[in-house]
Design an enzyme around this catalytic site. Sequence first.
Site, PDB file in Angstrom:
ATOM      1  N   SER A 171      50.063 -37.044 -61.490  1.00  0.00           N
ATOM      2  CA  SER A 171      50.539 -36.896 -62.862  1.00  0.00           C
ATOM      3  C   SER A 171      49.666 -35.933 -63.641  1.00  0.00           C
ATOM      4  CB  SER A 171      50.532 -38.270 -63.550  1.00  0.00           C
ATOM      5  OG  SER A 171      50.727 -38.148 -64.943  1.00  0.00           O
ATOM      6  N   TYR A 213      46.545 -45.770 -66.329  1.00  0.00           N
ATOM      7  CA  TYR A 213      47.566 -45.095 -65.524  1.00  0.00           C
ATOM      8  C   TYR A 213      46.993 -43.813 -64.923  1.00  0.00           C
ATOM      9  CZ  TYR A 213      51.589 -42.168 -64.433  1.00  0.00           C
ATOM     10  OH  TYR A 213      52.470 -41.327 -63.802  1.00  0.00           O
TER      11      TYR A 213
END
Length: 326
Positions: A127, A152
């Site tokens: 990501s 995350y």
Amino acid sequence: MRVLVTGVAGFIGYHLAHRLLKEGIEVIGIDNLNNYYDVNLKKARLSQLLPQSGFTFKLLDLSDRLAMTQLFQECNLDYIVNLAAQAGVRYSLENPWTYIDSNVTGFVNLLEGCRTSQIKHLVFASSSSVYGVNTKVPFAVSDNVDHPISLYAATKKANELIAHTYSHLYHIPTTGLRFFTVYGSWGRPDMAYFKFVKAIEEGKPIDVYNFGKMQRDFTYIDDVIEGVFRVMLKPPQPNIANSNASYKLYNIGNNNPVELMTFIEIIEKVLDKKAVKNFLPMQPGDVPATYADVDDLMRDVGFKPSTPLEQGINSFIQWYREYKQV
């Protein structure tokens, strides 16, 4: 050719499976169908895949070690694209264990399966969140990413490190893809563009964080899938200079950051409706800007995302209205 797609009922997983099947490639798709967002949307995606020849679905959680071991014993896999993960920056502040179970434990279970199999190439989703508050732009894969600002992001950075270790030790060709704000049809309801369209259509206010002073490198789903497909078919060669691992990282982004207020204006124009804006400060774990350097992707696979935002938003809104019967 047989490809395992994890998170196949998810946004990117669904689109990738559809593309692979269109190319005549056999797909085994797994998903745990969790309720992080509307399970009916996940089931609707699956309903588009299940009738297609060459597609097999297994209800399976990556964090289930025994089930994952059995999967690798039963299936003779050529390629793996790991798109299963607990997504969302903000939700990681509320439910951290879910991220560890799925993104760390589940990922190691997958790598253990690769270790005992003859996998030609493992591709996994990372990501743009790994860049944290990096101020150097555009973001390059060679940049230091040791300062994530959400759990995350930390799990995605951990994925990159663990994957490199397995690639080095067990000679598994592995590529990580850092996705930049993916949007498009069949997208995730927790993403800003989906929330904005829904709220504006319903005449409700939208929350605009950091008072609108943010930039995002919005990347259309078709461009993402093209990048994933090309990368999957080109396993990396051992990097003798650095680690001797057959390991690579790429950014997949539009290489064109857009101001949040401009993004909202495009949505308003397509919907032909004005948004009622609720301006708020920055949320914990969020970053002010993202901007992808895609030179490596262009050099190695001859592709860079290029869909104009106006075109992509128009396509999403057409799908949204059909799906919601607006």
